[in-house]
Design a protein around this motif. Structure first.
Motif, PDB file in Angstrom:
ATOM      1  N   GLU A   1     -23.082   3.426  31.929  1.00 56.40           N
ATOM      2  CA  GLU A   1     -21.676   3.096  31.715  1.00 56.40           C
ATOM      3  C   GLU A   1     -20.802   3.598  32.857  1.00 56.40           C
ATOM      4  O   GLU A   1     -21.116   4.584  33.522  1.00 56.40           O
ATOM      5  CB  GLU A   1     -21.185   3.710  30.401  1.00 56.40           C
ATOM      6  CG  GLU A   1     -21.776   3.074  29.149  1.00 56.40           C
ATOM      7  CD  GLU A   1     -21.202   3.671  27.881  1.00 56.40           C
ATOM      8  OE1 GLU A   1     -20.307   4.545  27.972  1.00 56.40           O
ATOM      9  OE2 GLU A   1     -21.634   3.269  26.795  1.00 56.40           O
ATOM     10  N   GLY A   2     -19.682   2.910  33.059  1.00 62.14           N
ATOM     11  CA  GLY A   2     -18.737   3.304  34.088  1.00 62.14           C
ATOM     12  C   GLY A   2     -17.802   4.398  33.596  1.00 62.14           C
ATOM     13  O   GLY A   2     -18.110   5.119  32.656  1.00 62.14           O
ATOM     14  N   GLY A   3     -16.639   4.490  34.220  1.00 62.86           N
ATOM     15  CA  GLY A   3     -15.684   5.526  33.824  1.00 62.86           C
ATOM     16  C   GLY A   3     -14.417   5.440  34.644  1.00 62.86           C
ATOM     17  O   GLY A   3     -14.286   4.622  35.557  1.00 62.86           O
ATOM     18  N   THR A   4     -13.472   6.297  34.303  1.00 63.90           N
ATOM     19  CA  THR A   4     -12.189   6.358  34.999  1.00 63.90           C
ATOM     20  C   THR A   4     -11.854   7.815  35.284  1.00 63.90           C
ATOM     21  O   THR A   4     -12.086   8.690  34.451  1.00 63.90           O
ATOM     22  CB  THR A   4     -11.073   5.740  34.137  1.00 63.90           C
ATOM     23  OG1 THR A   4     -11.383   4.364  33.886  1.00 63.90           O
ATOM     24  CG2 THR A   4      -9.717   5.819  34.831  1.00 63.90           C
ATOM     25  N   PHE A   5     -11.345   8.078  36.482  1.00 67.13           N
ATOM     26  CA  PHE A   5     -10.857   9.420  36.779  1.00 67.13           C
ATOM     27  C   PHE A   5      -9.653   9.312  37.701  1.00 67.13           C
ATOM     28  O   PHE A   5      -9.413   8.282  38.332  1.00 67.13           O
ATOM     29  CB  PHE A   5     -11.953  10.293  37.401  1.00 67.13           C
ATOM     30  CG  PHE A   5     -12.365   9.896  38.797  1.00 67.13           C
ATOM     31  CD1 PHE A   5     -11.839  10.533  39.909  1.00 67.13           C
ATOM     32  CD2 PHE A   5     -13.300   8.883  39.002  1.00 67.13           C
ATOM     33  CE1 PHE A   5     -12.228  10.179  41.193  1.00 67.13           C
ATOM     34  CE2 PHE A   5     -13.700   8.522  40.280  1.00 67.13           C
ATOM     35  CZ  PHE A   5     -13.151   9.169  41.376  1.00 67.13           C
ATOM     36  N   THR A   6      -8.872  10.371  37.748  1.00 68.35           N
ATOM     37  CA  THR A   6      -7.656  10.402  38.555  1.00 68.35           C
ATOM     38  C   THR A   6      -7.857  11.340  39.733  1.00 68.35           C
ATOM     39  O   THR A   6      -8.397  12.435  39.587  1.00 68.35           O
ATOM     40  CB  THR A   6      -6.452  10.862  37.713  1.00 68.35           C
ATOM     41  OG1 THR A   6      -6.293   9.980  36.601  1.00 68.35           O
ATOM     42  CG2 THR A   6      -5.177  10.855  38.543  1.00 68.35           C
ATOM     43  N   ILE A   7      -7.427  10.897  40.913  1.00 71.99           N
ATOM     44  CA  ILE A   7      -7.564  11.697  42.126  1.00 71.99           C
ATOM     45  C   ILE A   7      -6.266  11.611  42.923  1.00 71.99           C
ATOM     46  O   ILE A   7      -5.555  10.598  42.878  1.00 71.99           O
ATOM     47  CB  ILE A   7      -8.759  11.204  42.975  1.00 71.99           C
ATOM     48  CG1 ILE A   7      -9.039  12.142  44.135  1.00 71.99           C
ATOM     49  CG2 ILE A   7      -8.538   9.782  43.469  1.00 71.99           C
ATOM     50  CD1 ILE A   7     -10.334  11.848  44.869  1.00 71.99           C
ATOM     51  N   GLU A   8      -5.945  12.665  43.623  1.00 71.48           N
ATOM     52  CA  GLU A   8      -4.743  12.674  44.454  1.00 71.48           C
ATOM     53  C   GLU A   8      -5.121  12.317  45.885  1.00 71.48           C
ATOM     54  O   GLU A   8      -6.002  12.934  46.490  1.00 71.48           O
ATOM     55  CB  GLU A   8      -4.083  14.052  44.422  1.00 71.48           C
ATOM     56  CG  GLU A   8      -2.740  14.084  45.151  1.00 71.48           C
ATOM     57  CD  GLU A   8      -2.012  15.399  44.970  1.00 71.48           C
ATOM     58  OE1 GLU A   8      -1.653  16.002  46.007  1.00 71.48           O
ATOM     59  OE2 GLU A   8      -1.812  15.825  43.804  1.00 71.48           O
ATOM     60  N   VAL A   9      -4.461  11.301  46.413  1.00 69.08           N
ATOM     61  CA  VAL A   9      -4.699  10.849  47.786  1.00 69.08           C
ATOM     62  C   VAL A   9      -3.368  10.811  48.512  1.00 69.08           C
ATOM     63  O   VAL A   9      -2.445  10.087  48.115  1.00 69.08           O
ATOM     64  CB  VAL A   9      -5.354   9.445  47.816  1.00 69.08           C
ATOM     65  CG1 VAL A   9      -5.623   9.026  49.263  1.00 69.08           C
ATOM     66  CG2 VAL A   9      -6.642   9.436  47.010  1.00 69.08           C
ATOM     67  N   GLU A  10      -3.252  11.625  49.570  1.00 68.87           N
ATOM     68  CA  GLU A  10      -2.018  11.710  50.355  1.00 68.87           C
ATOM     69  C   GLU A  10      -0.803  11.949  49.465  1.00 68.87           C
ATOM     70  O   GLU A  10       0.246  11.316  49.613  1.00 68.87           O
ATOM     71  CB  GLU A  10      -1.835  10.438  51.192  1.00 68.87           C
ATOM     72  CG  GLU A  10      -2.945  10.224  52.217  1.00 68.87           C
ATOM     73  CD  GLU A  10      -2.775   8.945  53.012  1.00 68.87           C
ATOM     74  OE1 GLU A  10      -1.966   8.096  52.592  1.00 68.87           O
ATOM     75  OE2 GLU A  10      -3.451   8.793  54.036  1.00 68.87           O
ATOM     76  N   GLY A  11      -0.969  12.883  48.519  1.00 70.44           N
ATOM     77  CA  GLY A  11       0.140  13.263  47.660  1.00 70.44           C
ATOM     78  C   GLY A  11       0.438  12.314  46.515  1.00 70.44           C
ATOM     79  O   GLY A  11       1.372  12.539  45.739  1.00 70.44           O
ATOM     80  N   GLU A  12      -0.369  11.256  46.390  1.00 72.15           N
ATOM     81  CA  GLU A  12      -0.143  10.270  45.333  1.00 72.15           C
ATOM     82  C   GLU A  12      -1.353  10.210  44.405  1.00 72.15           C
ATOM     83  O   GLU A  12      -2.494  10.179  44.865  1.00 72.15           O
ATOM     84  CB  GLU A  12       0.103   8.889  45.956  1.00 72.15           C
ATOM     85  CG  GLU A  12       0.415   7.814  44.945  1.00 72.15           C
ATOM     86  CD  GLU A  12       0.652   6.455  45.595  1.00 72.15           C
ATOM     87  OE1 GLU A  12       0.756   5.463  44.863  1.00 72.15           O
ATOM     88  OE2 GLU A  12       0.714   6.404  46.852  1.00 72.15           O
ATOM     89  N   GLU A  13      -1.092  10.205  43.100  1.00 69.79           N
ATOM     90  CA  GLU A  13      -2.190  10.131  42.142  1.00 69.79           C
ATOM     91  C   GLU A  13      -2.701   8.701  42.015  1.00 69.79           C
ATOM     92  O   GLU A  13      -1.918   7.763  41.889  1.00 69.79           O
ATOM     93  CB  GLU A  13      -1.744  10.645  40.764  1.00 69.79           C
ATOM     94  CG  GLU A  13      -1.687  12.165  40.667  1.00 69.79           C
ATOM     95  CD  GLU A  13      -1.645  12.643  39.229  1.00 69.79           C
ATOM     96  OE1 GLU A  13      -1.440  11.807  38.321  1.00 69.79           O
ATOM     97  OE2 GLU A  13      -1.815  13.860  39.011  1.00 69.79           O
ATOM     98  N   LYS A  14      -4.020   8.568  42.073  1.00 68.68           N
ATOM     99  CA  LYS A  14      -4.656   7.261  41.940  1.00 68.68           C
ATOM    100  C   LYS A  14      -5.644   7.309  40.776  1.00 68.68           C
ATOM    101  O   LYS A  14      -6.417   8.251  40.650  1.00 68.68           O
ATOM    102  CB  LYS A  14      -5.424   6.895  43.216  1.00 68.68           C
ATOM    103  CG  LYS A  14      -4.572   6.826  44.477  1.00 68.68           C
ATOM    104  CD  LYS A  14      -3.804   5.534  44.574  1.00 68.68           C
ATOM    105  CE  LYS A  14      -3.115   5.410  45.917  1.00 68.68           C
ATOM    106  NZ  LYS A  14      -2.349   4.144  46.021  1.00 68.68           N
TER     107      LYS A  14
END
Length: 206
Positions: free
Chosen positions: A146-159
């Motif tokens: 199964e896949g998934g979702t996570f949040t990461i900060e890139v150049e000060g912006e959350e993705k």
């Protein structure tokens, strides 16, 4: 007194032991056969003729690269630690791979936008393909979950990054004839590209 060999209980026990032993051998043989069927492609097997959407949203076809050496590496998730190390390793050794006549493509279950971000964030110099339904991984015999979702900060912006499926980390080399020449199902991300380069050099010398 009867010897053990003349004892009827001894004879029955021997037959039971033999039957259990035969059953155990058959079970092991069948298990090995099943394992062989699900363990993926082996060197000498024809490579799948696959196509997918790349990081730019454009169609990419393996058949366009048959006739040259093609390195295909499956990775679990863009923008994660081990996958970044592996991807950057191929980036840093890409010039040497090209000198050996090899192209590189990375494949994961990530959405196209994830792969575009991953490629730009790490200045990757080869295409990444979205295998959102896991069909390419399955064609190579790579385990998919199964896949998934996570949040990461890139150049000060959350993705928020979502992948439809998660593949295991396997690396393949496809030779100029379109056959599997190398398979690694236990990849060490820190040296994957170097191991691949060594394998290609051995292919060329042999």
């Amino acid at each position: 007194m009867k010897s053990d060999s003349q004892n009827p209980y001894f004879a029955v026990s021997n037959r039971l032991i033999c039957a259990v032993t035969v059953a155990a051998v058959l079970f092991v043989w069948n298990s090995s056969s099943v394992q062989a069927q699900v363990s993926g492609l082996n060197p000498g097997d024809p490579a799948p003729d696959f196509s997918a959407v790349n990081h730019e949203g454009e169609k990419w076809e393996a058949s366009d690269h048959f006739g040259e050496i093609l390195v295909v590496f499956f990775f679990p998730a863009a923008m994660t630690g081990g996958c970044t190390d592996q991807a950057c390793s191929f980036r840093d050794h890409y010039a040497e791979l090209r000198e050996l006549g090899a192209s590189v493509v990375g494949i994961s279950g990530d959405r196209v936008e994830n792969l575009d971000l991953f490629r730009r964030a790490n200045n990757l110099n080869y295409p990444l393909l979205s295998d959102s339904d896991g069909s390419i991984a399955e064609a190579f015999g790579v385990p998919v979950r199964e896949g998934g979702t996570f949040t990461i900060e890139v150049e000060g912006e959350e993705k928020e990054l979502t992948r439809e499926v998660t593949t295991d980390r396997w690396t393949f080399i496809i030779d100029e004839d379109g056959n599997i020449a190398y398979v690694d199902s236990d990849v060490d991300v820190s040296v994957d590209s170097e191991v691949v380069i060594a394998a290609i050099k051995e292919m060329k010398s042999g």
